[in-house]
Design a protein around this motif. Structure first.
Motif, PDB file in Angstrom:
ATOM      1  N   THR A  38      -0.050  10.905 -15.650  1.00  0.00           N
ATOM      2  CA  THR A  38      -1.381  10.373 -15.399  1.00  0.00           C
ATOM      3  C   THR A  38      -1.233   9.083 -14.607  1.00  0.00           C
ATOM      4  O   THR A  38      -0.664   8.109 -15.094  1.00  0.00           O
ATOM      5  N   LEU A  39      -1.727   9.085 -13.372  1.00  0.00           N
ATOM      6  CA  LEU A  39      -1.581   7.944 -12.482  1.00  0.00           C
ATOM      7  C   LEU A  39      -2.912   7.219 -12.349  1.00  0.00           C
ATOM      8  O   LEU A  39      -3.936   7.835 -12.038  1.00  0.00           O
ATOM      9  N   VAL A  40      -2.899   5.902 -12.604  1.00  0.00           N
ATOM     10  CA  VAL A  40      -4.102   5.070 -12.482  1.00  0.00           C
ATOM     11  C   VAL A  40      -3.745   3.851 -11.652  1.00  0.00           C
ATOM     12  O   VAL A  40      -2.781   3.134 -11.960  1.00  0.00           O
ATOM     13  N   ALA A  41      -4.514   3.618 -10.591  1.00  0.00           N
ATOM     14  CA  ALA A  41      -4.302   2.458  -9.724  1.00  0.00           C
ATOM     15  C   ALA A  41      -5.308   1.366 -10.095  1.00  0.00           C
ATOM     16  O   ALA A  41      -6.502   1.644 -10.237  1.00  0.00           O
ATOM     17  N   GLN A  42      -4.834   0.136 -10.263  1.00  0.00           N
ATOM     18  CA  GLN A  42      -5.680  -0.989 -10.641  1.00  0.00           C
ATOM     19  C   GLN A  42      -5.607  -2.054  -9.559  1.00  0.00           C
ATOM     20  O   GLN A  42      -4.521  -2.451  -9.127  1.00  0.00           O
ATOM     21  N   VAL A  43      -6.788  -2.519  -9.128  1.00  0.00           N
ATOM     22  CA  VAL A  43      -6.851  -3.479  -8.039  1.00  0.00           C
ATOM     23  C   VAL A  43      -6.258  -4.817  -8.462  1.00  0.00           C
ATOM     24  O   VAL A  43      -6.329  -5.213  -9.627  1.00  0.00           O
ATOM     25  N   GLN A  44      -5.637  -5.504  -7.510  1.00  0.00           N
ATOM     26  CA  GLN A  44      -4.994  -6.788  -7.753  1.00  0.00           C
ATOM     27  C   GLN A  44      -5.665  -7.872  -6.897  1.00  0.00           C
ATOM     28  O   GLN A  44      -6.366  -7.578  -5.932  1.00  0.00           O
ATOM     29  N   ALA A  95      -1.883  -1.988  -8.080  1.00  0.00           N
ATOM     30  CA  ALA A  95      -0.694  -1.684  -8.886  1.00  0.00           C
ATOM     31  C   ALA A  95      -0.913  -0.329  -9.557  1.00  0.00           C
ATOM     32  O   ALA A  95      -2.055   0.076  -9.804  1.00  0.00           O
ATOM     33  N   LEU A  96       0.165   0.382  -9.871  1.00  0.00           N
ATOM     34  CA  LEU A  96       0.067   1.740 -10.403  1.00  0.00           C
ATOM     35  C   LEU A  96       0.654   1.809 -11.810  1.00  0.00           C
ATOM     36  O   LEU A  96       1.673   1.183 -12.101  1.00  0.00           O
ATOM     37  N   THR A  97      -0.015   2.565 -12.686  1.00  0.00           N
ATOM     38  CA  THR A  97       0.526   2.885 -14.005  1.00  0.00           C
ATOM     39  C   THR A  97       0.697   4.392 -14.105  1.00  0.00           C
ATOM     40  O   THR A  97      -0.126   5.156 -13.598  1.00  0.00           O
ATOM     41  N   SER A  98       1.774   4.814 -14.758  1.00  0.00           N
ATOM     42  CA  SER A  98       2.047   6.224 -15.002  1.00  0.00           C
ATOM     43  C   SER A  98       2.054   6.455 -16.506  1.00  0.00           C
ATOM     44  O   SER A  98       2.873   5.891 -17.233  1.00  0.00           O
ATOM     45  N   ASN A  99       1.080   7.245 -16.982  1.00  0.00           N
ATOM     46  CA  ASN A  99       0.898   7.468 -18.427  1.00  0.00           C
ATOM     47  C   ASN A  99       0.746   6.145 -19.172  1.00  0.00           C
ATOM     48  O   ASN A  99       1.254   5.968 -20.272  1.00  0.00           O
ATOM     49  N   LEU A 110       6.123   4.707  -6.597  1.00  0.00           N
ATOM     50  CA  LEU A 110       4.797   4.897  -6.012  1.00  0.00           C
ATOM     51  C   LEU A 110       4.823   6.050  -5.012  1.00  0.00           C
ATOM     52  O   LEU A 110       5.502   5.968  -3.984  1.00  0.00           O
ATOM     53  N   PRO A 111       4.098   7.140  -5.295  1.00  0.00           N
ATOM     54  CA  PRO A 111       3.984   8.208  -4.299  1.00  0.00           C
ATOM     55  C   PRO A 111       3.093   7.753  -3.143  1.00  0.00           C
ATOM     56  O   PRO A 111       2.379   6.758  -3.242  1.00  0.00           O
ATOM     57  N   SER A 112       3.133   8.491  -2.057  1.00  0.00           N
ATOM     58  CA  SER A 112       2.301   8.134  -0.914  1.00  0.00           C
ATOM     59  C   SER A 112       0.824   8.221  -1.297  1.00  0.00           C
ATOM     60  O   SER A 112       0.418   9.088  -2.067  1.00  0.00           O
ATOM     61  N   ALA A 113       0.028   7.295  -0.770  1.00  0.00           N
ATOM     62  CA  ALA A 113      -1.390   7.228  -1.102  1.00  0.00           C
ATOM     63  C   ALA A 113      -2.195   6.933   0.155  1.00  0.00           C
ATOM     64  O   ALA A 113      -1.716   6.278   1.083  1.00  0.00           O
ATOM     65  N   SER A 114      -3.440   7.424   0.166  1.00  0.00           N
ATOM     66  CA  SER A 114      -4.343   7.222   1.293  1.00  0.00           C
ATOM     67  C   SER A 114      -5.470   6.287   0.894  1.00  0.00           C
ATOM     68  O   SER A 114      -5.834   6.198  -0.282  1.00  0.00           O
ATOM     69  N   ILE A 115      -6.045   5.598   1.876  1.00  0.00           N
ATOM     70  CA  ILE A 115      -7.151   4.689   1.652  1.00  0.00           C
ATOM     71  C   ILE A 115      -8.427   5.299   2.218  1.00  0.00           C
ATOM     72  O   ILE A 115      -8.417   5.918   3.290  1.00  0.00           O
ATOM     73  N   VAL A 116      -9.524   5.183   1.457  1.00  0.00           N
ATOM     74  CA  VAL A 116     -10.845   5.627   1.893  1.00  0.00           C
ATOM     75  C   VAL A 116     -11.796   4.465   1.693  1.00  0.00           C
ATOM     76  O   VAL A 116     -11.917   3.941   0.576  1.00  0.00           O
ATOM     77  N   VAL A 117     -12.471   4.042   2.757  1.00  0.00           N
ATOM     78  CA  VAL A 117     -13.399   2.915   2.700  1.00  0.00           C
ATOM     79  C   VAL A 117     -14.823   3.441   2.847  1.00  0.00           C
ATOM     80  O   VAL A 117     -15.115   4.191   3.786  1.00  0.00           O
ATOM     81  N   THR A 118     -15.699   3.062   1.902  1.00  0.00           N
ATOM     82  CA  THR A 118     -17.091   3.499   1.921  1.00  0.00           C
ATOM     83  C   THR A 118     -18.002   2.278   1.904  1.00  0.00           C
ATOM     84  O   THR A 118     -17.830   1.392   1.054  1.00  0.00           O
ATOM     85  N   ARG A 119     -18.957   2.219   2.842  1.00  0.00           N
ATOM     86  CA  ARG A 119     -19.950   1.153   2.836  1.00  0.00           C
ATOM     87  C   ARG A 119     -21.074   1.541   1.892  1.00  0.00           C
ATOM     88  O   ARG A 119     -21.737   2.559   2.086  1.00  0.00           O
ATOM     89  N   THR A 120     -21.290   0.770   0.832  1.00  0.00           N
ATOM     90  CA  THR A 120     -22.308   1.085  -0.178  1.00  0.00           C
ATOM     91  C   THR A 120     -23.578   0.272  -0.020  1.00  0.00           C
ATOM     92  O   THR A 120     -24.557   0.523  -0.719  1.00  0.00           O
ATOM     93  N   PHE A 174      -1.502   3.688   2.672  1.00  0.00           N
ATOM     94  CA  PHE A 174      -1.118   2.387   2.149  1.00  0.00           C
ATOM     95  C   PHE A 174       0.350   2.098   2.470  1.00  0.00           C
ATOM     96  O   PHE A 174       1.187   3.010   2.524  1.00  0.00           O
ATOM     97  N   ARG A 175       0.663   0.809   2.656  1.00  0.00           N
ATOM     98  CA  ARG A 175       2.047   0.373   2.655  1.00  0.00           C
ATOM     99  C   ARG A 175       2.475   0.124   1.208  1.00  0.00           C
ATOM    100  O   ARG A 175       1.643  -0.083   0.330  1.00  0.00           O
ATOM    101  N   ILE A 176       3.767   0.142   0.948  1.00  0.00           N
ATOM    102  CA  ILE A 176       4.306  -0.144  -0.389  1.00  0.00           C
ATOM    103  C   ILE A 176       5.163  -1.392  -0.287  1.00  0.00           C
ATOM    104  O   ILE A 176       6.124  -1.449   0.487  1.00  0.00           O
ATOM    105  N   ALA A 177       4.783  -2.426  -1.050  1.00  0.00           N
ATOM    106  CA  ALA A 177       5.521  -3.693  -1.040  1.00  0.00           C
ATOM    107  C   ALA A 177       5.416  -4.337  -2.411  1.00  0.00           C
ATOM    108  O   ALA A 177       4.323  -4.421  -2.983  1.00  0.00           O
ATOM    109  N   ASP A 178       6.564  -4.782  -2.956  1.00  0.00           N
ATOM    110  CA  ASP A 178       6.606  -5.460  -4.265  1.00  0.00           C
ATOM    111  C   ASP A 178       5.932  -4.625  -5.348  1.00  0.00           C
ATOM    112  O   ASP A 178       5.115  -5.119  -6.129  1.00  0.00           O
ATOM    113  N   CYS A 179       6.245  -3.328  -5.394  1.00  0.00           N
ATOM    114  CA  CYS A 179       5.707  -2.411  -6.411  1.00  0.00           C
ATOM    115  C   CYS A 179       4.186  -2.309  -6.349  1.00  0.00           C
ATOM    116  O   CYS A 179       3.524  -2.108  -7.376  1.00  0.00           O
ATOM    117  N   GLN A 180       3.608  -2.454  -5.183  1.00  0.00           N
ATOM    118  CA  GLN A 180       2.161  -2.369  -5.025  1.00  0.00           C
ATOM    119  C   GLN A 180       1.821  -1.604  -3.750  1.00  0.00           C
ATOM    120  O   GLN A 180       2.593  -1.557  -2.801  1.00  0.00           O
TER     121      GLN A 180
END
Length: 381
Positions: A268-274, A297-301, A308-318, A341-347
């Motif tokens: 279970t992967l959850v990304a939390q904004v820093q 930052a990412l948590t696994s279980n 960190l697996p590869s991840a994509s960014i999606v930007v939505t104007r609300t 996303f780039r991966i740097a310092d575990c983020q």
């Protein structure tokens, strides 16, 4: 304790969730200590399972992972907003619909940023990480989340396996579906009984081998007067004991079923904004600052991880200008381009071009293998 009776219009929210047929909800607010309870006057009977299921697109059992966002719903009174909280939920069992994997569920509850009090509907409680619930929801593609239809009626906590089975059966009946509960339990039991039968067969083998020794006693009887023709009968009794001694050999081959069939569950992967973006969505930046650093930052279980697996960014104007998903060519600055996303310092790190985006409110989603693992909200002034 002071009580305030205030009517709050939720027409927009209800129309989004249930459709025009359900019209208007009138609310009365009561303040008690630091908790504000909302009392809804429903335009339909939310206690009717069939009505809830008919209004839903997806009904499923899920495990709450974590709160991943807050976004209020606007009411008909200027300045009066109702907080909402978005939760990452892993789907465990689908009753109606196509929800699968990890999804985002929106609940009408949360902390009022103005008063700091917890706001929730009467009879409902905020979802909690680690909790298993049965959810009756409507998928909102523009928000990319599953909206709980009726707070307190469409988000039912599950305490044990028996209650889960009862709730699943109850809402399958409401949806006009047959019950399929018996297929869940028989699978684990045969493996235990099969392995137990191997041990008794091995212990029985010494008993047949001891039978030849008693048969020798008749041969020693001193009956010399009869003719020696009686000696052949004892000899056949020895031969039957040879066949049983060979029978225990095949059971050694039955040890094959004991091979383990372990199927690893996906993490279970959850990304939390820093920082510099706040998790509560209160961050404000100037559109002239150049770039907005987006970090997750990412948590696994539930445990922090640097894998960190590869991840994509999606930007939505609300809010502001044209609302909707922003084209990648608009926000990609000189430091970062593309949708990865780039991966740097575990983020996960991405520098958004703030000047190209312009003024407005924005939501940034982290998508891993096509599933949203987390999001963040901020405003450009």
């Amino acid at each position: 304790m002071t009580k305030h009776r205030v009517r709050w219009g939720l027409a927009a929210a209800v129309l989004l969730v249930l459709g025009a047929a359900w019209a208007w909800i009138r609310l009365v607010r009561h303040d008690a200590a630091s908790v504000t309870l909302l009392h809804a006057e429903w335009a339909f009977d939310p206690g009717g399972d069939a009505l809830l299921v008919a209004a839903a697109s997806d009904v499923f059992v899920g495990d709450v992972i974590a709160a991943v966002g807050t976004e209020p719903v606007h009411t008909s009174i200027v300045g009066q907003n109702i907080p909402q909280t978005q939760f990452a939920v892993r789907v465990a069992q689908v009753i109606v619909g196509t929800a699968v994997g990890q999804v985002v569920v929106n609940q009408l509850a949360g902390v009022d940023p103005n008063s700091g009090s917890v706001i929730e509907f009467e009879g409902d409680t905020p979802l909690q990480p680690g909790q298993r619930v049965l959810l009756v929801t409507k998928y909102l593609p523009d928000r990319r989340w599953y909206q709980i239809i009726a707070p307190g009626y469409a988000d039912l906590p599950i305490s044990d396996a028996q209650q889960e089975q009862e709730l699943v059966s109850r809402f399958r009946r409401a949806a006009g579906l047959p019950e399929v509960t018996p297929t869940l339990t028989p699978t684990p039991t045969p493996t235990a009984s099969a392995t137990a039968t191997l041990e008794p067969t091995a212990t029985d083998t010494p008993a047949p081998t001891s039978t030849p020794t008693p048969t020798d006693t008749p041969t020693s009887t001193p009956t010399d007067t009869p003719t020696p023709t009686e000696t052949p009968p004892p000899t056949p009794t020895v031969t039957p004991t040879v066949a049983p001694s060979d029978t225990p050999v095949p059971p050694t081959e039955t040890s094959v079923p004991s091979t383990a069939t372990n199927t690893p569950l996906p993490p279970t992967l959850v990304a939390q904004v820093q920082p510099p973006i706040n998790a509560d969505g209160s961050s404000t930046f100037t559109a002239r600052r150049g770039v907005v650093p987006v970090k997750f930052a990412l948590t696994s279980n539930g445990a922090p991880t640097c894998d960190l697996p590869s991840a994509s960014i999606v930007v939505t104007r609300t809010g502001g200008q044209i609302i909707g998903v922003v084209n990648e060519s608009v926000y990609a600055g000189a430091a970062d381009s593309g949708t990865s996303f780039r991966i740097a310092d575990c983020q996960y790190v991405y520098n958004l071009d703030a000047r190209a985006l312009g003024r407005g409110t924005y939501r940034v989603d982290v998508a891993i293998a096509g599933t949203v693992a987390g999001d963040a909200a901020f405003e450009l002034m």
